[in-house]
Design a protein around this motif. Structure first.
Motif, PDB file in Angstrom:
ATOM      1  N   GLY A 219       0.832  -1.190   0.000  1.00 30.66           N
ATOM      2  CA  GLY A 219       0.000   0.000   0.000  1.00 30.66           C
ATOM      3  C   GLY A 219       0.863   1.236   0.000  1.00 30.66           C
ATOM      4  N   SER A 220       0.304   2.341   0.465  1.00 27.62           N
ATOM      5  CA  SER A 220       1.020   3.607   0.539  1.00 27.62           C
ATOM      6  C   SER A 220       2.234   3.476   1.442  1.00 27.62           C
TER       7      SER A 220
ATOM      8  N   LEU B 222      -5.190  -3.942  -5.478  1.00 31.13           N
ATOM      9  CA  LEU B 222      -5.068  -2.549  -5.049  1.00 31.13           C
ATOM     10  C   LEU B 222      -4.310  -1.773  -6.111  1.00 31.13           C
ATOM     11  N   ASP B 223      -4.793  -0.591  -6.416  1.00 36.12           N
ATOM     12  CA  ASP B 223      -4.144   0.244  -7.423  1.00 36.12           C
ATOM     13  C   ASP B 223      -2.766   0.677  -6.916  1.00 36.12           C
ATOM     14  N   ALA B 224      -1.723   0.260  -7.616  1.00 34.48           N
ATOM     15  CA  ALA B 224      -0.349   0.602  -7.229  1.00 34.48           C
ATOM     16  C   ALA B 224       0.200   1.760  -8.052  1.00 34.48           C
ATOM     17  N   ARG B 225      -0.665   2.340  -8.900  1.00 37.49           N
ATOM     18  CA  ARG B 225      -0.260   3.413  -9.815  1.00 37.49           C
ATOM     19  C   ARG B 225       0.781   2.885 -10.795  1.00 37.49           C
ATOM     20  N   LYS B 226       1.279   3.745 -11.646  1.00 34.47           N
ATOM     21  CA  LYS B 226       2.266   3.355 -12.662  1.00 34.47           C
ATOM     22  C   LYS B 226       1.751   2.200 -13.538  1.00 34.47           C
ATOM     23  N   ASN B 227       0.416   2.142 -13.719  1.00 40.91           N
ATOM     24  CA  ASN B 227      -0.221   1.091 -14.514  1.00 40.91           C
ATOM     25  C   ASN B 227       0.041  -0.301 -13.951  1.00 40.91           C
ATOM     26  N   GLU B 228       0.147  -0.387 -12.617  1.00 42.73           N
ATOM     27  CA  GLU B 228       0.366  -1.664 -11.952  1.00 42.73           C
ATOM     28  C   GLU B 228      -0.627  -1.837 -10.810  1.00 42.73           C
ATOM     29  N   VAL B 229      -0.724  -3.070 -10.328  1.00 42.94           N
ATOM     30  CA  VAL B 229      -1.568  -3.375  -9.173  1.00 42.94           C
ATOM     31  C   VAL B 229      -0.776  -4.212  -8.175  1.00 42.94           C
ATOM     32  N   TYR B 230      -1.139  -4.073  -6.905  1.00 47.19           N
ATOM     33  CA  TYR B 230      -0.726  -5.032  -5.894  1.00 47.19           C
ATOM     34  C   TYR B 230      -1.796  -6.124  -5.897  1.00 47.19           C
ATOM     35  N   THR B 231      -1.382  -7.362  -6.009  1.00 44.07           N
ATOM     36  CA  THR B 231      -2.399  -8.404  -6.135  1.00 44.07           C
ATOM     37  C   THR B 231      -1.867  -9.750  -5.692  1.00 44.07           C
ATOM     38  N   GLY B 232      -2.755 -10.720  -5.640  1.00 45.44           N
ATOM     39  CA  GLY B 232      -2.446 -12.096  -5.300  1.00 45.44           C
ATOM     40  C   GLY B 232      -3.718 -12.903  -5.469  1.00 45.44           C
ATOM     41  N   LEU B 233      -3.663 -14.163  -5.150  1.00 46.28           N
ATOM     42  CA  LEU B 233      -4.827 -15.037  -5.275  1.00 46.28           C
ATOM     43  C   LEU B 233      -4.999 -15.782  -3.955  1.00 46.28           C
TER      44      LEU B 233
ATOM     45  N   GLN C  97      -3.123 -18.009   1.068  1.00 48.59           N
ATOM     46  CA  GLN C  97      -2.495 -17.632  -0.194  1.00 48.59           C
ATOM     47  C   GLN C  97      -2.450 -18.809  -1.162  1.00 48.59           C
ATOM     48  N   LEU C  98      -2.857 -18.546  -2.392  1.00 52.31           N
ATOM     49  CA  LEU C  98      -2.672 -19.494  -3.483  1.00 52.31           C
ATOM     50  C   LEU C  98      -1.504 -19.088  -4.369  1.00 52.31           C
ATOM     51  N   THR C  99      -1.167 -17.793  -4.357  1.00 54.99           N
ATOM     52  CA  THR C  99       0.021 -17.273  -5.034  1.00 54.99           C
ATOM     53  C   THR C  99       0.669 -16.249  -4.118  1.00 54.99           C
ATOM     54  N   GLN C 100       1.906 -15.914  -4.390  1.00 57.69           N
ATOM     55  CA  GLN C 100       2.576 -14.867  -3.624  1.00 57.69           C
ATOM     56  C   GLN C 100       2.018 -13.502  -4.003  1.00 57.69           C
ATOM     57  N   ASP C 101       1.862 -12.628  -3.003  1.00 59.06           N
ATOM     58  CA  ASP C 101       1.494 -11.246  -3.298  1.00 59.06           C
ATOM     59  C   ASP C 101       2.574 -10.627  -4.178  1.00 59.06           C
ATOM     60  N   CYS C 102       2.167  -9.762  -5.095  1.00 52.59           N
ATOM     61  CA  CYS C 102       3.132  -9.177  -6.023  1.00 52.59           C
ATOM     62  C   CYS C 102       2.637  -7.825  -6.503  1.00 52.59           C
ATOM     63  N   VAL C 103       3.535  -7.080  -7.144  1.00 55.41           N
ATOM     64  CA  VAL C 103       3.171  -5.858  -7.855  1.00 55.41           C
ATOM     65  C   VAL C 103       3.475  -6.107  -9.319  1.00 55.41           C
ATOM     66  N   THR C 104       2.489  -5.869 -10.181  1.00 54.97           N
ATOM     67  CA  THR C 104       2.623  -6.266 -11.576  1.00 54.97           C
ATOM     68  C   THR C 104       1.624  -5.522 -12.443  1.00 54.97           C
ATOM     69  N   ALA C 105       1.849  -5.536 -13.749  1.00 54.49           N
ATOM     70  CA  ALA C 105       0.847  -5.038 -14.678  1.00 54.49           C
ATOM     71  C   ALA C 105      -0.363  -5.964 -14.613  1.00 54.49           C
ATOM     72  N   PRO C 106      -1.582  -5.440 -14.536  1.00 54.09           N
ATOM     73  CA  PRO C 106      -2.742  -6.324 -14.385  1.00 54.09           C
ATOM     74  C   PRO C 106      -2.876  -7.336 -15.513  1.00 54.09           C
ATOM     75  N   ALA C 107      -2.553  -6.937 -16.738  1.00 52.53           N
ATOM     76  CA  ALA C 107      -2.664  -7.862 -17.866  1.00 52.53           C
ATOM     77  C   ALA C 107      -1.768  -9.074 -17.677  1.00 52.53           C
ATOM     78  N   ASP C 108      -0.576  -8.875 -17.122  1.00 55.47           N
ATOM     79  CA  ASP C 108       0.348  -9.990 -16.906  1.00 55.47           C
ATOM     80  C   ASP C 108      -0.196 -10.967 -15.865  1.00 55.47           C
ATOM     81  N   PHE C 109      -0.769 -10.434 -14.798  1.00 60.20           N
ATOM     82  CA  PHE C 109      -1.291 -11.323 -13.755  1.00 60.20           C
ATOM     83  C   PHE C 109      -2.511 -12.080 -14.245  1.00 60.20           C
ATOM     84  N   LEU C 110      -3.350 -11.435 -15.037  1.00 56.44           N
ATOM     85  CA  LEU C 110      -4.563 -12.094 -15.523  1.00 56.44           C
ATOM     86  C   LEU C 110      -4.238 -13.313 -16.369  1.00 56.44           C
ATOM     87  N   GLN C 111      -3.093 -13.301 -17.046  1.00 60.23           N
ATOM     88  CA  GLN C 111      -2.701 -14.439 -17.870  1.00 60.23           C
ATOM     89  C   GLN C 111      -2.421 -15.681 -17.034  1.00 60.23           C
TER      90      GLN C 111
END
Length: 229
Positions: free
Chosen positions: A68-69, A115-126, A135-149
């Motif tokens: 987060g912030s 969570l919106d991480a700005r810079k066209n990225e998100v903080y996310t996980g599954l 947790q099913l995956t590790q939390d990460c910061v990534t472009a949303p399109a990459d994580f959706l794949q």
């Protein structure tokens, strides 16, 4: 056991008090412009007074340690460390993403907090959610399109990042994209209390000095320093 959880990683101040898993009080205050530091302690004192409590009676101090912030995370950790040190009690770090996933307990499908991480990225996980979030995956910061794949099958999305990239998620996942209602989009510190109590039972509580942030990315100051080097 009385547990206090502080959440300042998002643009608000969240505080919850529980007693043996029963909610005593919960407060969510918007804190635009990084006002968490000014709002946190007065609101905490108000909730303590409302429940005839003092910090010396709290058995477990929990804090959302990110992602987060950066400023918000540091504010929450510093306050939690100071309170726990004064009370001589343990601390528990709680992921903001796990707290957000807990808005959908016993979900039939995996939950993807974003969570919106700005810079066209998100903080996310599954996560899989039952009584707690696993947790099913590790939390990460990534472009949303990459994580959706990386996702297969129906998935429930929640959080301001999911709302921002809703069109992309629908386009990528089609009918497999499910979205939490607007009433479930805020991070709830009461969920942090539940996760903290489970962590204490699992032996993962720490002394205050070992309560550490989870940033997932370097700060702007650190990036600038690396570029200069």
């Amino acid at each position: 056991m009385i547990c206090l959880c502080i959440e300042t990683a998002a643009a608000r101040v969240g505080i919850a008090l529980t007693s043996d898993g029963r909610l005593l009080a919960e407060s969510l205050l918007d804190a635009p412009g990084g006002r968490q530091n000014a709002l946190l302690m007065p609101e905490l004192q108000r909730l303590l007074d409302q429940n005839n409590l003092t910090t010396s009676r709290i058995d477990l101090f929990a804090c959302a340690t990110g992602p987060g912030s950066f400023t918000g995370v540091r504010t929450g950790i510093a306050a939690t460390q100071g309170l726990a040190l004064a009370a001589g009690k343990p601390c528990t770090a709680v992921s903001t993403l796990a707290m957000l996933a807990m808005n959908l307990p016993h979900a039939a499908w995996p939950v993807c907090p974003m969570l919106d991480a700005r810079k066209n990225e998100v903080y996310t996980g599954l996560y899989r959610t039952d009584e707690h979030a696993t947790q099913l995956t590790q939390d990460c910061v990534t472009a949303p399109a990459d994580f959706l794949q990386r996702l297969n099958g129906p998935t429930i999305f929640v959080g301001d990042g999911a709302l921002r990239y809703q069109a992309l998620i629908r386009q990528t996942m089609g009918q497999n994209a499910l979205f939490a209602p607007l009433s479930h989009q805020l991070i709830r510190p009461s969920s942090g209390c539940l996760l903290a109590e489970a962590a204490l039972q699992n032996g993962t509580a720490v002394p205050p000095e070992l309560l550490l942030p989870t940033y997932l990315r370097l700060s702007e100051a650190e990036l600038s320093r690396q570029q200069k080097i």
